[in-house]
Design a protein around this motif. Structure first.
Motif, PDB file in Angstrom:
ATOM      1  N   ALA A  14      53.105  34.288  56.491  1.00 27.11           N
ATOM      2  CA  ALA A  14      52.066  34.002  57.482  1.00 27.11           C
ATOM      3  C   ALA A  14      51.164  32.870  56.999  1.00 27.11           C
ATOM      4  CB  ALA A  14      51.250  35.261  57.774  1.00 27.11           C
ATOM      5  N   ILE A  15      50.799  32.900  55.724  1.00 26.62           N
ATOM      6  CA  ILE A  15      49.967  31.831  55.168  1.00 26.62           C
ATOM      7  C   ILE A  15      50.710  30.500  55.227  1.00 26.62           C
ATOM      8  CG2 ILE A  15      48.966  30.966  53.004  1.00 26.62           C
ATOM      9  CD1 ILE A  15      48.138  33.923  52.446  1.00 26.62           C
ATOM     10  N   ASN A  16      51.987  30.525  54.886  1.00 29.33           N
ATOM     11  CA  ASN A  16      52.779  29.292  54.961  1.00 29.33           C
ATOM     12  C   ASN A  16      52.899  28.778  56.383  1.00 29.33           C
ATOM     13  OD1 ASN A  16      53.197  28.986  52.208  1.00 29.33           O
ATOM     14  ND2 ASN A  16      55.075  30.198  52.221  1.00 29.33           N
ATOM     15  N   ALA A  17      52.899  29.663  57.354  1.00 26.20           N
ATOM     16  CA  ALA A  17      52.993  29.252  58.759  1.00 26.20           C
ATOM     17  C   ALA A  17      51.724  28.549  59.225  1.00 26.20           C
ATOM     18  CB  ALA A  17      53.288  30.462  59.643  1.00 26.20           C
ATOM     19  N   ILE A  18      50.585  28.936  58.669  1.00 29.03           N
ATOM     20  CA  ILE A  18      49.320  28.332  59.100  1.00 29.03           C
ATOM     21  C   ILE A  18      48.926  27.128  58.244  1.00 29.03           C
ATOM     22  CG2 ILE A  18      47.669  29.708  57.754  1.00 29.03           C
ATOM     23  CD1 ILE A  18      46.173  30.093  60.490  1.00 29.03           C
ATOM     24  N   ARG A  19      49.617  26.916  57.142  1.00 30.45           N
ATOM     25  CA  ARG A  19      49.315  25.797  56.240  1.00 30.45           C
ATOM     26  C   ARG A  19      49.303  24.431  56.922  1.00 30.45           C
ATOM     27  NH1 ARG A  19      52.691  25.368  51.131  1.00 30.45           N
ATOM     28  NH2 ARG A  19      50.984  24.023  50.495  1.00 30.45           N
ATOM     29  N   PRO A  20      50.253  24.112  57.805  1.00 28.40           N
ATOM     30  CA  PRO A  20      50.229  22.778  58.425  1.00 28.40           C
ATOM     31  C   PRO A  20      48.926  22.467  59.155  1.00 28.40           C
ATOM     32  CG  PRO A  20      52.353  23.804  58.778  1.00 28.40           C
ATOM     33  CD  PRO A  20      51.460  24.852  58.179  1.00 28.40           C
TER      34      PRO A  20
END
Length: 86
Positions: A14-20
């Motif tokens: 989830a964190i990686n999904a919001i990183r961009p």
């Protein structure tokens, strides 16, 4: 134990999904650790996000809200910006 590992992986995903979204503003977020007992996900804001006065709002209204919607409604995101992960 496998359930905790699955939950930690889901938090990281989830964190990686919001990183961009953070990277688009010149910042970034790094996963530090997950505490399954307290349901706390520790992260570190870097780049422009590290010193931004709006960083707490970014964490609660952006990152935490997304993690709660996609992983578990009881997870709290904690900014460990003062803790070195090395």
């Amino acid at each position: 134990m496998a359930e905790n590992n699955d939950l930690e992986k889901a938090v990281i995903d989830a964190i990686n999904a919001i990183r961009p979204a953070l990277q688009n503003d010149g910042g970034d977020i790094e996963f530090v650790k997950y505490d399954p007992v307290a349901k706390n996900a520790h992260v570190k804001l870097v780049g422009a996000c590290a010193g931004c006065p709006m960083s707490q709002l970014t964490l609660t209204n952006g990152v935490q809200r997304y993690v709660r919607e996609t992983v578990d409604k009881d997870i709290t995101i904690i900014n460990d910006d003062q803790i070195s992960i090395f």
